[in-house]
Design a protein around this motif. Structure first.
Motif, PDB file in Angstrom:
ATOM      1  N   TYR A 212       0.817  -1.211   0.000  1.00 39.79           N
ATOM      2  CA  TYR A 212       0.000   0.000   0.000  1.00 39.79           C
ATOM      3  C   TYR A 212       0.852   1.263   0.000  1.00 39.79           C
ATOM      4  O   TYR A 212       0.452   2.273  -0.571  1.00 39.79           O
ATOM      5  CB  TYR A 212      -1.019  -0.012   1.143  1.00 39.79           C
ATOM      6  CG  TYR A 212      -2.194  -0.902   0.810  1.00 39.79           C
ATOM      7  CD1 TYR A 212      -3.005  -0.636  -0.286  1.00 39.79           C
ATOM      8  CD2 TYR A 212      -2.483  -2.017   1.571  1.00 39.79           C
ATOM      9  CE1 TYR A 212      -4.071  -1.455  -0.618  1.00 39.79           C
ATOM     10  CE2 TYR A 212      -3.556  -2.838   1.255  1.00 39.79           C
ATOM     11  CZ  TYR A 212      -4.340  -2.555   0.155  1.00 39.79           C
ATOM     12  OH  TYR A 212      -5.388  -3.364  -0.170  1.00 39.79           O
TER      13      TYR A 212
ATOM     14  N   LEU B 224      -0.222   3.238  -3.423  1.00 45.13           N
ATOM     15  CA  LEU B 224      -0.976   4.475  -3.193  1.00 45.13           C
ATOM     16  C   LEU B 224      -0.122   5.719  -3.409  1.00 45.13           C
ATOM     17  O   LEU B 224      -0.605   6.839  -3.221  1.00 45.13           O
ATOM     18  CB  LEU B 224      -1.578   4.478  -1.787  1.00 45.13           C
ATOM     19  CG  LEU B 224      -2.617   3.384  -1.524  1.00 45.13           C
ATOM     20  CD1 LEU B 224      -3.069   3.418  -0.071  1.00 45.13           C
ATOM     21  CD2 LEU B 224      -3.792   3.486  -2.478  1.00 45.13           C
TER      22      LEU B 224
ATOM     23  N   GLU C 137       1.109   4.053  -8.228  1.00 44.24           N
ATOM     24  CA  GLU C 137      -0.357   4.086  -8.209  1.00 44.24           C
ATOM     25  C   GLU C 137      -0.965   3.426  -9.446  1.00 44.24           C
ATOM     26  O   GLU C 137      -1.966   2.721  -9.350  1.00 44.24           O
ATOM     27  CB  GLU C 137      -0.846   5.530  -8.093  1.00 44.24           C
ATOM     28  CG  GLU C 137      -2.329   5.646  -7.917  1.00 44.24           C
ATOM     29  CD  GLU C 137      -2.754   7.079  -7.678  1.00 44.24           C
ATOM     30  OE1 GLU C 137      -3.963   7.300  -7.534  1.00 44.24           O
ATOM     31  OE2 GLU C 137      -1.892   7.978  -7.643  1.00 44.24           O
TER      32      GLU C 137
ATOM     33  N   HIS D 155     -13.728   2.730 -11.504  1.00 40.89           N
ATOM     34  CA  HIS D 155     -13.664   2.829 -10.039  1.00 40.89           C
ATOM     35  C   HIS D 155     -12.777   4.019  -9.676  1.00 40.89           C
ATOM     36  O   HIS D 155     -11.559   3.925  -9.704  1.00 40.89           O
ATOM     37  CB  HIS D 155     -13.079   1.553  -9.420  1.00 40.89           C
ATOM     38  CG  HIS D 155     -14.031   0.411  -9.413  1.00 40.89           C
ATOM     39  ND1 HIS D 155     -14.118  -0.474 -10.446  1.00 40.89           N
ATOM     40  CD2 HIS D 155     -14.941   0.027  -8.496  1.00 40.89           C
ATOM     41  CE1 HIS D 155     -15.038  -1.368 -10.173  1.00 40.89           C
ATOM     42  NE2 HIS D 155     -15.567  -1.089  -8.998  1.00 40.89           N
TER      43      HIS D 155
ATOM     44  N   SER E 286     -13.197   5.549  -6.731  1.00 41.47           N
ATOM     45  CA  SER E 286     -13.157   5.580  -5.280  1.00 41.47           C
ATOM     46  C   SER E 286     -11.902   4.871  -4.767  1.00 41.47           C
ATOM     47  O   SER E 286     -11.678   3.692  -5.057  1.00 41.47           O
ATOM     48  CB  SER E 286     -14.399   4.889  -4.721  1.00 41.47           C
ATOM     49  OG  SER E 286     -14.231   4.614  -3.351  1.00 41.47           O
ATOM     50  N   LEU E 287     -11.100   5.593  -4.014  1.00 40.44           N
ATOM     51  CA  LEU E 287      -9.895   5.009  -3.424  1.00 40.44           C
ATOM     52  C   LEU E 287     -10.255   3.879  -2.463  1.00 40.44           C
ATOM     53  O   LEU E 287      -9.596   2.837  -2.451  1.00 40.44           O
ATOM     54  CB  LEU E 287      -9.094   6.088  -2.682  1.00 40.44           C
ATOM     55  CG  LEU E 287      -7.823   5.622  -1.980  1.00 40.44           C
ATOM     56  CD1 LEU E 287      -6.824   5.071  -2.988  1.00 40.44           C
ATOM     57  CD2 LEU E 287      -7.218   6.760  -1.180  1.00 40.44           C
ATOM     58  N   THR E 288     -11.312   4.047  -1.709  1.00 38.75           N
ATOM     59  CA  THR E 288     -11.750   3.008  -0.774  1.00 38.75           C
ATOM     60  C   THR E 288     -12.080   1.720  -1.506  1.00 38.75           C
ATOM     61  O   THR E 288     -11.681   0.629  -1.089  1.00 38.75           O
ATOM     62  CB  THR E 288     -12.976   3.482   0.033  1.00 38.75           C
ATOM     63  OG1 THR E 288     -12.653   4.704   0.687  1.00 38.75           O
ATOM     64  CG2 THR E 288     -13.405   2.450   1.045  1.00 38.75           C
ATOM     65  N   MET E 289     -12.777   1.827  -2.616  1.00 42.20           N
ATOM     66  CA  MET E 289     -13.145   0.638  -3.394  1.00 42.20           C
ATOM     67  C   MET E 289     -11.897  -0.051  -3.954  1.00 42.20           C
ATOM     68  O   MET E 289     -11.805  -1.280  -3.923  1.00 42.20           O
ATOM     69  CB  MET E 289     -14.098   1.023  -4.523  1.00 42.20           C
ATOM     70  CG  MET E 289     -14.603  -0.166  -5.274  1.00 42.20           C
ATOM     71  SD  MET E 289     -15.455  -1.278  -4.149  1.00 42.20           S
ATOM     72  CE  MET E 289     -16.618  -1.984  -5.229  1.00 42.20           C
TER      73      MET E 289
ATOM     74  N   VAL F 239      -8.853   0.020  -2.714  1.00 47.23           N
ATOM     75  CA  VAL F 239      -8.142  -0.595  -1.593  1.00 47.23           C
ATOM     76  C   VAL F 239      -8.809  -1.909  -1.205  1.00 47.23           C
ATOM     77  O   VAL F 239      -8.133  -2.921  -0.982  1.00 47.23           O
ATOM     78  CB  VAL F 239      -8.061   0.377  -0.384  1.00 47.23           C
ATOM     79  CG1 VAL F 239      -7.599  -0.335   0.869  1.00 47.23           C
ATOM     80  CG2 VAL F 239      -7.135   1.543  -0.709  1.00 47.23           C
ATOM     81  N   ILE F 240     -10.110  -1.947  -1.157  1.00 49.03           N
ATOM     82  CA  ILE F 240     -10.839  -3.171  -0.801  1.00 49.03           C
ATOM     83  C   ILE F 240     -10.641  -4.251  -1.864  1.00 49.03           C
ATOM     84  O   ILE F 240     -10.357  -5.400  -1.546  1.00 49.03           O
ATOM     85  CB  ILE F 240     -12.345  -2.870  -0.577  1.00 49.03           C
ATOM     86  CG1 ILE F 240     -12.519  -2.030   0.689  1.00 49.03           C
ATOM     87  CG2 ILE F 240     -13.143  -4.164  -0.487  1.00 49.03           C
ATOM     88  CD1 ILE F 240     -13.906  -1.457   0.874  1.00 49.03           C
TER      89      ILE F 240
END
Length: 187
Positions: free
Chosen positions: A44, A48, A52, A122, A124-127, A129-130
């Motif tokens: 990560y 990130l 990236e 996608h 969304s950073l959260t999506m 990462v998941i």
């Protein structure tokens, strides 16, 4: 902090016998958990920031770094009573098997990104990462863990009790003198 061997010996009878019988697997899992956290932090940190747009490259870099840590921990702790090979041969086998494991762990991410273009659409950073976590650290690690445990016992550390038994040690937690004797002739 007590060692895992001390914890195992304090368990109730039937559970203790099961844990003793599978102590290598328990230690292998603890090493795997430790190196997974290490791998996760490196992955990560790279995916990130500077890598990236190249999550597969980030995964391979983090996997290689975690593999080096894994060799040290597995050789010196999880499989400390196994051996039967010269150290350089053992290391070559370990890193070859682990290299295959890194590829197995990266395969779900590769397939998702290159065959199914999972990153498209996608934002969304959260999506992301998941999705990366599920592909890398659940699916990929389960595949590589099963393969590596089998292959390491079969090829890299084939002889059970080669170090401990050869040195006369029957302890799960040998003294410093016994540990020193175990290393004689095996470097």
């Amino acid at each position: 902090m007590p060692s895992i061997d001390n914890v195992i010996h304090r368990l109730p009878g039937p559970i203790r016998e099961l844990a003793i019988r599978h102590s290598e697997l328990i230690k292998f899992a603890i090493v795997g958990g430790t190196t997974m956290v290490f791998d996760l932090a490196i992955f990560y940190s790279l995916s990130l920031t500077v890598l990236e747009q190249k999550p597969v490259v980030a995964k391979i870099i983090s996997g290689v770094m975690a593999t080096i840590l894994s060799y040290i921990l597995n050789r010196e702790w999880a499989f400390k009573n196994r051996g039967g090979r010269e150290r350089h041969h053992e290391a070559l086998l370990f890193f070859t098997i682990s290299g295959i494991g890194v590829i197995l762990a990266a395969a779900p991410l590769f397939i998702a990104n290159n065959l199914f273009d999972i990153r498209e659409g996608h934002n969304s950073l959260t999506m992301l990462v998941i999705v990366d976590f599920v592909l890398n650290y659940i699916i990929g690690n389960l595949m590589q863990m099963a393969f590596r445990f089998w292959a390491l016992r079969k090829f890299a550390f084939p002889d059970e009790n080669a170090r401990g038994a050869a040195a006369g040690s029957t302890d799960f937690d040998p003294s410093e003198e016994e540990a020193a004797e175990e290393q004689l002739g095996h470097s």
